[in-house]
Design an enzyme around this catalytic site. Structure first.
Site, PDB file in Angstrom:
ATOM      1  N   GLY A  85      31.609   9.984  70.272  1.00  0.00           N
ATOM      2  CA  GLY A  85      30.393   9.121  69.808  1.00  0.00           C
ATOM      3  C   GLY A  85      29.377   9.705  69.164  1.00  0.00           C
ATOM      4  N   GLN A  86      29.183  10.752  68.833  1.00  0.00           N
ATOM      5  CA  GLN A  86      28.026  11.613  68.226  1.00  0.00           C
ATOM      6  C   GLN A  86      28.055  11.227  66.725  1.00  0.00           C
ATOM      7  OE1 GLN A  86      27.990  15.849  68.912  1.00  0.00           O
ATOM      8  NE2 GLN A  86      26.070  16.078  67.862  1.00  0.00           N
ATOM      9  N   THR A  87      27.138  10.808  66.219  1.00  0.00           N
ATOM     10  CA  THR A  87      26.873  10.510  64.877  1.00  0.00           C
ATOM     11  C   THR A  87      25.848  11.358  64.108  1.00  0.00           C
ATOM     12  OG1 THR A  87      25.220   8.643  65.369  1.00  0.00           O
ATOM     13  CG2 THR A  87      27.611   7.964  65.215  1.00  0.00           C
ATOM     14  N   HIS A  92      21.221  16.020  70.851  1.00  0.00           N
ATOM     15  CA  HIS A  92      20.116  15.230  71.287  1.00  0.00           C
ATOM     16  C   HIS A  92      20.421  14.548  72.701  1.00  0.00           C
ATOM     17  CE1 HIS A  92      22.377  12.797  68.455  1.00  0.00           C
ATOM     18  NE2 HIS A  92      21.784  11.814  69.510  1.00  0.00           N
ATOM     19  N   HIS A  94      19.612  11.787  75.139  1.00  0.00           N
ATOM     20  CA  HIS A  94      19.119  10.239  75.475  1.00  0.00           C
ATOM     21  C   HIS A  94      18.646  10.286  76.926  1.00  0.00           C
ATOM     22  CE1 HIS A  94      21.056   8.463  71.973  1.00  0.00           C
ATOM     23  NE2 HIS A  94      22.102   9.367  72.008  1.00  0.00           N
TER      24      HIS A  94
END
Length: 120
Positions: A85-87, A92, A94
């Site tokens: 799901g990394q866009t 980073h 969360h």
């Protein structure tokens, strides 16, 4: 292609190797992102020093959010790779404050990345 995180200027916390800022599309009030200052795509490519610097900000961020938002819990997560799901391809972390009642059934937490596996 330029990296949106490499040009961020609304820094909430920082140290020599990392910085933290509020997510522009927060999941909940107080959603923080912690990133290394060096452009690195994936968590597993960080140096030990960068990981430690990010972890230090994670703890400082929790303290800040405890005082500012008084959450009931936290989710901490990293999307590592497109399949996860990394866009934005600048690693980073969360730090997502959680509040009682923010969803009907929070059981399973981060397991919700695959919804049918969340409740076990």
């Amino acid at each position: 292609m330029s990296c949106i995180f490499c040009t961020i200027n609304e820094i909430t916390l920082e140290n020599n190797l990392a910085m933290a800022f509020f997510d522009k599309f927060p999941v909940t009030n107080g959603h923080l992102l912690i990133i290394p200052k060096r452009h690195v795509e994936h968590y597993f490519d960080l140096t030990s020093e960068e990981k430690q610097a990010m972890d230090d900000l994670l703890l400082q961020g929790k303290e800040l959010l405890d005082h500012q938002f008084n959450p009931d819990g936290y989710n901490i997560g990293i999307n590592n790779g497109e399949a996860a799901g990394q866009t934005i391809f600048h690693v980073h972390v969360h730090l997502i404050p959680r509040y009682k009642g923010d969803m009907t059934e929070p059981r399973g937490g981060v397991r919700g990345v695959i919804p049918e596996k969340r409740i076990y």
